[in-house]
Design a protein around this motif. Structure first.
Motif, PDB file in Angstrom:
ATOM      1  N   SER A 134      13.564 -10.841  44.748  1.00  0.00           N
ATOM      2  CA  SER A 134      12.217 -10.935  44.721  1.00  0.00           C
ATOM      3  C   SER A 134      11.322 -10.873  43.794  1.00  0.00           C
ATOM      4  CB  SER A 134      11.840 -10.083  45.727  1.00  0.00           C
ATOM      5  OG  SER A 134      12.460 -10.058  47.256  1.00  0.00           O
ATOM      6  N   LEU A 135      11.511  -9.816  42.736  1.00  0.00           N
ATOM      7  CA  LEU A 135      10.763  -9.615  41.714  1.00  0.00           C
ATOM      8  C   LEU A 135      10.822 -10.754  40.504  1.00  0.00           C
ATOM      9  CD1 LEU A 135      11.516  -5.592  40.721  1.00  0.00           C
ATOM     10  CD2 LEU A 135       9.356  -6.831  41.715  1.00  0.00           C
TER      11      LEU A 135
ATOM     12  N   GLN B 172      11.300 -13.627  41.642  1.00  0.00           N
ATOM     13  CA  GLN B 172      10.836 -14.960  42.435  1.00  0.00           C
ATOM     14  C   GLN B 172       9.137 -14.891  42.435  1.00  0.00           C
ATOM     15  OE1 GLN B 172      12.191 -17.438  42.466  1.00  0.00           O
ATOM     16  NE2 GLN B 172      14.423 -17.499  43.650  1.00  0.00           N
ATOM     17  N   PHE B 173       8.646 -13.477  42.387  1.00  0.00           N
ATOM     18  CA  PHE B 173       7.334 -13.221  42.311  1.00  0.00           C
ATOM     19  C   PHE B 173       6.843 -13.752  40.950  1.00  0.00           C
ATOM     20  CE2 PHE B 173       3.958 -10.486  40.728  1.00  0.00           C
ATOM     21  CZ  PHE B 173       2.802 -10.822  41.594  1.00  0.00           C
ATOM     22  N   ALA B 174       7.542 -13.375  39.882  1.00  0.00           N
ATOM     23  CA  ALA B 174       6.990 -13.793  38.484  1.00  0.00           C
ATOM     24  C   ALA B 174       6.927 -15.289  38.763  1.00  0.00           C
ATOM     25  CB  ALA B 174       8.120 -13.431  37.360  1.00  0.00           C
ATOM     26  N   VAL B 175       8.056 -15.917  39.170  1.00  0.00           N
ATOM     27  CA  VAL B 175       7.966 -17.490  38.998  1.00  0.00           C
ATOM     28  C   VAL B 175       6.710 -18.257  39.915  1.00  0.00           C
ATOM     29  CG1 VAL B 175       9.368 -19.427  39.740  1.00  0.00           C
ATOM     30  CG2 VAL B 175      10.483 -17.755  38.748  1.00  0.00           C
ATOM     31  N   ALA B 176       6.552 -17.494  41.275  1.00  0.00           N
ATOM     32  CA  ALA B 176       5.863 -18.042  41.850  1.00  0.00           C
ATOM     33  C   ALA B 176       4.305 -17.789  41.484  1.00  0.00           C
ATOM     34  CB  ALA B 176       5.369 -17.242  43.331  1.00  0.00           C
ATOM     35  N   GLN B 177       4.001 -16.658  40.489  1.00  0.00           N
ATOM     36  CA  GLN B 177       2.889 -16.406  40.196  1.00  0.00           C
ATOM     37  C   GLN B 177       2.381 -17.449  38.745  1.00  0.00           C
ATOM     38  OE1 GLN B 177      -0.047 -14.938  37.348  1.00  0.00           O
ATOM     39  NE2 GLN B 177       1.933 -14.814  36.917  1.00  0.00           N
ATOM     40  N   SER B 178       3.532 -17.650  38.223  1.00  0.00           N
ATOM     41  CA  SER B 178       3.304 -18.732  37.136  1.00  0.00           C
ATOM     42  C   SER B 178       2.916 -19.786  37.586  1.00  0.00           C
ATOM     43  CB  SER B 178       4.729 -18.651  36.216  1.00  0.00           C
ATOM     44  OG  SER B 178       5.374 -19.436  36.907  1.00  0.00           O
ATOM     45  N   LEU B 179       3.268 -20.292  38.821  1.00  0.00           N
ATOM     46  CA  LEU B 179       2.971 -21.659  39.607  1.00  0.00           C
ATOM     47  C   LEU B 179       1.740 -21.695  40.623  1.00  0.00           C
ATOM     48  CD1 LEU B 179       6.509 -22.615  40.555  1.00  0.00           C
ATOM     49  CD2 LEU B 179       5.162 -23.962  39.018  1.00  0.00           C
TER      50      LEU B 179
ATOM     51  N   SER C 294      15.556  -0.750  51.924  1.00  0.00           N
ATOM     52  CA  SER C 294      15.769  -0.960  50.324  1.00  0.00           C
ATOM     53  C   SER C 294      14.390  -1.246  49.844  1.00  0.00           C
ATOM     54  CB  SER C 294      16.510  -2.458  50.533  1.00  0.00           C
ATOM     55  OG  SER C 294      16.620  -2.927  49.208  1.00  0.00           O
ATOM     56  N   PRO C 295      14.289  -0.912  48.568  1.00  0.00           N
ATOM     57  CA  PRO C 295      12.862  -1.227  47.823  1.00  0.00           C
ATOM     58  C   PRO C 295      12.566  -2.632  47.906  1.00  0.00           C
ATOM     59  CG  PRO C 295      14.639  -0.710  46.315  1.00  0.00           C
ATOM     60  CD  PRO C 295      15.167  -0.399  47.502  1.00  0.00           C
ATOM     61  N   GLU C 296      13.602  -3.638  48.303  1.00  0.00           N
ATOM     62  CA  GLU C 296      13.463  -4.944  48.140  1.00  0.00           C
ATOM     63  C   GLU C 296      12.418  -5.429  49.305  1.00  0.00           C
ATOM     64  OE1 GLU C 296      14.247  -8.719  46.374  1.00  0.00           O
ATOM     65  OE2 GLU C 296      15.281  -6.878  45.879  1.00  0.00           O
ATOM     66  N   PHE C 297      12.189  -4.674  50.221  1.00  0.00           N
ATOM     67  CA  PHE C 297      11.448  -4.990  51.259  1.00  0.00           C
ATOM     68  C   PHE C 297       9.898  -5.180  50.670  1.00  0.00           C
ATOM     69  CE2 PHE C 297      14.955  -3.916  53.988  1.00  0.00           C
ATOM     70  CZ  PHE C 297      14.618  -4.869  54.891  1.00  0.00           C
ATOM     71  N   ALA C 298       9.719  -4.130  49.846  1.00  0.00           N
ATOM     72  CA  ALA C 298       8.514  -4.057  49.263  1.00  0.00           C
ATOM     73  C   ALA C 298       8.214  -5.027  48.079  1.00  0.00           C
ATOM     74  CB  ALA C 298       8.104  -2.520  48.677  1.00  0.00           C
ATOM     75  N   ASP C 299       9.551  -5.365  47.307  1.00  0.00           N
ATOM     76  CA  ASP C 299       9.457  -6.266  46.554  1.00  0.00           C
ATOM     77  C   ASP C 299       9.222  -7.747  47.038  1.00  0.00           C
ATOM     78  OD1 ASP C 299       9.859  -4.396  44.381  1.00  0.00           O
ATOM     79  OD2 ASP C 299      12.152  -4.959  44.264  1.00  0.00           O
TER      80      ASP C 299
ATOM     81  N   VAL D  72       5.833 -11.341  46.902  1.00  0.00           N
ATOM     82  CA  VAL D  72       6.053 -12.710  46.942  1.00  0.00           C
ATOM     83  C   VAL D  72       5.091 -13.133  47.962  1.00  0.00           C
ATOM     84  CG1 VAL D  72       7.507 -14.619  47.528  1.00  0.00           C
ATOM     85  CG2 VAL D  72       8.515 -12.416  45.938  1.00  0.00           C
ATOM     86  N   LEU D  73       4.998 -12.612  49.008  1.00  0.00           N
ATOM     87  CA  LEU D  73       4.012 -13.004  50.191  1.00  0.00           C
ATOM     88  C   LEU D  73       2.570 -12.894  49.727  1.00  0.00           C
ATOM     89  CD1 LEU D  73       5.826 -11.302  53.473  1.00  0.00           C
ATOM     90  CD2 LEU D  73       6.361 -13.437  52.207  1.00  0.00           C
ATOM     91  N   ASN D  74       2.063 -11.845  48.806  1.00  0.00           N
ATOM     92  CA  ASN D  74       0.993 -11.712  48.553  1.00  0.00           C
ATOM     93  C   ASN D  74       0.707 -12.868  47.690  1.00  0.00           C
ATOM     94  OD1 ASN D  74      -0.897  -8.854  48.195  1.00  0.00           O
ATOM     95  ND2 ASN D  74       1.387  -8.790  49.100  1.00  0.00           N
ATOM     96  N   GLN D  75       1.625 -13.373  46.803  1.00  0.00           N
ATOM     97  CA  GLN D  75       1.362 -14.504  45.770  1.00  0.00           C
ATOM     98  C   GLN D  75       1.110 -16.030  46.827  1.00  0.00           C
ATOM     99  OE1 GLN D  75       0.457 -14.615  42.398  1.00  0.00           O
ATOM    100  NE2 GLN D  75      -0.152 -16.473  43.311  1.00  0.00           N
TER     101      GLN D  75
END
Length: 424
Positions: A105-106, A108-115, A298-303, A307-310
């Motif tokens: 997720s972290l 993927q967030f960086a990728v989604a944010q860049s897009l 898991s901390p992955e739920f917050a990570d 992604v959902l925020n973006q």
């Protein structure tokens, strides 16, 4: 004589330094990428494409490509892979694969944010792997492998206001060695984590950020195509195995036949080569090895909430796919199917309670023959069934998205650690 000898030794080096410097400094036009490069990059899944901005952003901005976010399942090519089906049946979209083994997720967030501009009011596909949601979340090794300094600077320079998601992301980044061992970067991210914006940073720090970002952009322009190993030959090979006219029943029968042929050397209905190279020799040690595993805390739920925020900020309409785990394999390793159903319920609640209503849950397809290619990855019949949801979602107009984020809850430690059969 000495000057001449020194020039002979150091002259070529100085010239090379000047030429390289000129490449980075002079305004040579290298921004435009040809459509044939987009096509190659769309199946490459290489780090420089994933962590770069130029090629993937231009491809998706063209409207021809749709981002498919995921991880290792995207690399399992067969005649029923989304890239093959879209090509064979002349769909009005082409998948651009954004993921690789180890991306979570972290990343993927960086990728989604860049897009963020390219996916605004657009569509995307996102495959959620239960295996991401382990006790400690993404490992330092895996995060570092796909960390993009370019995308970090891109994010930082966009921070003219701060919010809970911004601060959470900065705090998470500080956990990883690529960040916390870089004193300048960790200082900036500590300030962001404490609520500062980019405009509140000292002028010297801001100038350095902008300068580094420009250099990384130039590097992306010049070198992003290096090491881009496209899978288009596989796409071309596999599409020839498909019938000319799309018929789900006919294709499912073919997927069954191919799956049956490809899984003859083991009792788990796992691809022969995968079984032989990855499992066979250590099989005895794997029996009952996963009885205590859980994907529900898991901390992955917050990570993932990042992604959902973006997607919410970009008003992106996303189809989420939850794959199963091969039950024949989970029975052998002791991985709890009850736990997997609990995971599916938890992640679906996180999605649907915030308005992300396009969710395909395959978690109960765990016994379907040849649905999986191996232990955890969608296979022949799995990708075909996924396509029955993907194609209509991408081809047909969808209702306008209406997201209502609940960051207070889904960034919380309580949510990361909550285990319950009912989520409300």
């Amino acid at each position: 004589m000495l000057k001449k000898k020194l020039f002979t030794i150091f002259g070529p080096l100085v010239a090379a330094v000047i030429l390289v410097s000129a490449l980075f400094i002079l305004p040579i036009q290298t921004n435009h990428v040809r459509p044939e490069v987009w096509k190659k990059a769309s199946t490459a899944m290489s780090g420089n494409i994933l962590g770069g901005n130029m090629i993937k952003n231009q491809a998706i901005a063209s409207g021809e490509y749709v981002p498919f976010f995921g991880s290792s399942e995207l690399s399992r090519f067969s005649p029923f892979h989304p890239s093959v089906l879209a090509t064979k049946y002349h769909r009005n979209y082409r998948p651009f694969l954004l993921g690789a083994p180890g991306t979570q997720s972290l990343n993927q967030f960086a990728v989604a944010q860049s897009l963020r501009n390219e996916i605004t009011n657009g569509k995307a596909i996102f495959v959620i792997s239960p295996q991401w949601f382990v006790e400690k979340g993404v490992s330092d090794l895996e995060f570092n492998a796909y960390f993009s300094e370019l995308q970090l600077y891109d994010w930082l320079l966009s921070l003219h206001k701060t919010d809970q998601a911004t601060q959470f992301y900065a705090q998470r980044l500080l956990h990883f060695s690529r960040i916390n061992q870089n004193k300048k970067m960790s200082t900036i991210l500590t300030a962001i984590a404490n609520g500062k914006t980019i405009d509140e940073l000292p002028m010297a720090q801001l100038a350095t950020l902008k300068s580094n970002y420009q250099l990384l952009q130039r590097e992306d322009q010049l070198f992003s195509q290096i090491g881009m190993f496209t899978k288009n030959k596989k796409v071309n090979k596999f599409e020839k195995q498909l019938p000319e006219i799309y018929n789900y029943q006919q294709l499912d029968a073919l997927a069954y036949k191919i799956g049956e042929h490809r899984t003859k050397n083991n009792q788990f209905l796992i691809d022969n080569q995968f079984y032989q190279t990855r499992l066979q020799f250590g099989l005895k040690d794997l029996k009952n090895s996963q009885t205590t595993w859980s994907y529900c805390q898991s901390p992955e739920f917050a990570d993932f909430q990042l992604v959902l925020n973006q997607f919410a900020k970009s008003h992106t309409d996303v189809l989420f796919i939850i794959p199963p785990v091969n039950k024949r394999w989970s029975d052998y390793t002791g991985l709890s199917q009850e736990m997997l159903q609990n995971f599916a319920a938890k992640i679906k609640y996180q999605l649907t309670s915030q308005g992300f209503n396009q969710v395909v849950d395959f978690s109960k397809e765990d016994t379907v023959p040849y649905f999986m290619a191996d232990t955890i990855h969608l296979g022949w019949r799995g990708w075909l069934k996924a396509d029955a949801y993907i194609a209509p979602f991408l081809v047909n107009p969808q209702p306008k998205v209406n997201y209502q984020l609940n960051n207070e809850r889904f960034f919380s430690k309580q949510w990361q650690e909550q285990v319950s059969e009912v989520y409300h």
